[in-house]
Motif scaffolding. Structure first.
Motif, mmCIF file in Angstrom:
data_model
loop_
_atom_site.group_PDB
_atom_site.id
_atom_site.type_symbol
_atom_site.label_atom_id
_atom_site.label_comp_id
_atom_site.label_asym_id
_atom_site.label_seq_id
_atom_site.Cartn_x
_atom_site.Cartn_y
_atom_site.Cartn_z
ATOM 1 N N UNK A 1 0.842 -1.194 0.000
ATOM 2 C CA UNK A 1 0.000 0.000 0.000
ATOM 3 C C UNK A 1 0.879 1.246 0.000
ATOM 4 N N UNK A 2 0.482 2.235 -0.778
ATOM 5 C CA UNK A 2 1.227 3.489 -0.861
ATOM 6 C C UNK A 2 0.544 4.526 0.036
ATOM 7 N N UNK A 3 1.297 5.102 0.983
ATOM 8 C CA UNK A 3 0.690 6.023 1.936
ATOM 9 C C UNK A 3 1.393 7.368 1.935
ATOM 10 N N UNK A 4 0.615 8.383 2.278
ATOM 11 C CA UNK A 4 1.114 9.735 2.503
ATOM 12 C C UNK A 4 0.975 10.036 3.992
ATOM 13 N N UNK A 5 2.003 10.568 4.608
ATOM 14 C CA UNK A 5 1.937 11.001 6.003
ATOM 15 C C UNK A 5 1.710 12.506 6.011
ATOM 16 N N UNK A 6 0.630 12.936 6.646
ATOM 17 C CA UNK A 6 0.282 14.356 6.715
ATOM 18 C C UNK A 6 0.508 14.835 8.145
ATOM 19 N N UNK A 7 1.503 15.700 8.316
ATOM 20 C CA UNK A 7 1.874 16.182 9.640
ATOM 21 C C UNK A 7 3.088 15.444 10.154
ATOM 22 N N UNK A 8 4.182 16.158 10.343
ATOM 23 C CA UNK A 8 5.440 15.514 10.735
ATOM 24 C C UNK A 8 5.868 15.904 12.145
ATOM 25 N N UNK A 9 4.884 15.963 13.053
ATOM 26 C CA UNK A 9 5.207 16.117 14.466
ATOM 27 C C UNK A 9 5.635 14.783 15.054
ATOM 28 N N UNK A 10 5.519 14.642 16.369
ATOM 29 C CA UNK A 10 5.956 13.412 17.045
ATOM 30 C C UNK A 10 5.228 12.195 16.483
ATOM 31 N N UNK A 11 3.902 12.287 16.377
ATOM 32 C CA UNK A 11 3.136 11.140 15.896
ATOM 33 C C UNK A 11 3.410 10.872 14.422
ATOM 34 N N UNK A 12 3.548 11.940 13.631
ATOM 35 C CA UNK A 12 3.841 11.759 12.220
ATOM 36 C C UNK A 12 5.172 11.068 11.985
ATOM 37 N N UNK A 13 6.162 11.395 12.799
ATOM 38 C CA UNK A 13 7.472 10.724 12.680
ATOM 39 C C UNK A 13 7.342 9.237 13.026
ATOM 40 N N UNK A 14 6.546 8.934 14.072
ATOM 41 C CA UNK A 14 6.339 7.527 14.431
ATOM 42 C C UNK A 14 5.650 6.779 13.299
ATOM 43 N N UNK A 15 4.597 7.384 12.752
ATOM 44 C CA UNK A 15 3.877 6.728 11.668
ATOM 45 C C UNK A 15 4.788 6.519 10.454
#
Length: 308
Positions: A1-15
């Motif tokens: 699956x191809x995903x986009x991460x929106x928001x690169x705060x603490x949770x975004x970095x984990x994701x």
């Protein structure tokens, strides 16, 4: 699956770390290492799903864009709106486009939370009399330094949403209304310590705090045939699950405990669960709608001074 991460705060970095090579783009309006500033700039044919790690305010608008364009979405909890119709619209879009709209409550994947759910559903405990939970961390100063986090109902919406989701995960649909017992602002502009509950069967008391200088969680369930208890989460370990069998007419109960000392498994397990939903379907926003109504009611009561 191809995903986009929106928001690169603490949770975004984990994701981003969990999704690994499946991340094809990142979006953040401010941080320079993001590939895009807006989700609308990411070519629609380049991804299948988005992981939304953003503040509460833009969530509904972003989800409308994604679901409306046939993209699955995982959104960090809580999914809230002042208007119930917003979540109804998201549910309709999800059904219409065959997309998954999944709100991330990663504690569902705590090993002991799953053990508690299975124990309750087995009937071994009999009728549940009382449920008491506490969830506290020591982030009051960090929240105070964040203009968007230190607003409104504060810890009630942040950690209280986890506790409500956990109740639903363990007990299923809950009918009785909740009320504020105490809502305090010890250090913050928003509430940094809130206790709330529901009377009836079972009797429930939930406590949330940003003033627990050692992060802590516990759950105590007392029932007809015994009790069950969780102390701490895997990320704060050791985490212990204890079951006690009632001795009649009275006496020291039989007891079994399992203690885990391990890294937090919940993020990876939740991402795998999200991907399986995207493959097979099964998205539902019913629990989110209940949490939204409950928290909005509690928030209004707390802000009006009830329980203070």
């Amino acid at each position: 699956m191809r995903v986009v991460v929106v928001g690169l705060g603490v949770q975004g970095r984990k994701r981003t770390a969990i999704a690994g090579s499946e991340v094809v783009a990142t979006v953040d309006p401010v941080l320079l290492d993001a590939g895009y500033r807006r989700i609308e700039d990411v070519p629609l044919n380049s991804y299948d799903a988005a992981l939304l790690c953003v503040p509460d305010a833009p969530k509904v608008e972003l989800l409308i864009y994604l679901l409306g364009n046939g993209k699955h979405a995982l959104v960090e909890k809580p999914l809230l709106s002042e208007h119930d119709s917003d979540l109804t619209k998201l549910a309709g879009l999800s059904a219409e486009t065959g997309t998954v709209c999944y709100t991330a409550y990663n504690h569902r994947f705590e090993p002991h939370f799953m053990r508690m759910r299975d124990l309750i559903h087995s009937g071994q405990l009999g009728q549940i009399y009382t449920v008491r939970m506490y969830y506290g961390n020591g982030t009051a100063a960090q929240v105070k330094a964040s203009p968007w986090r230190d607003t409104g109902s504060g810890v009630l919406f942040d950690l209280g949403s986890h506790l409500l989701d956990t109740l639903s995960f363990w007990l299923g649909a809950i009918e009785q209304p909740f009320h504020v017992i105490a809502a305090s602002r010890f250090e913050n502009r928003s509430f940094d310590h809130v206790t709330f509950g529901a009377t009836g069967k079972p009797l429930m008391q939930l406590e949330t705090s940003l003033l627990s200088w050692r992060n802590h969680f516990y759950a105590d369930i007392h029932a007809e045939k015994g009790s069950a208890h969780i102390t701490s989460l895997c990320k704060w370990g050791p985490s212990t699950f204890t079951v006690r069998g009632r001795v009649l007419p009275s006496g020291r109960p039989d007891e079994e405990s399992v203690t885990l000392v391990q890294a937090d498994p919940t993020w990876a397990l939740e991402y795998d669960h999200f991907k399986s939903l995207c493959a097979t379907g099964g998205s539902s926003l019913q629990t989110d709608m209940w949490i939204n109504r409950t928290l909005n009611s509690l928030g209004a009561a707390a802000l009006s001074g009830e329980g203070q």
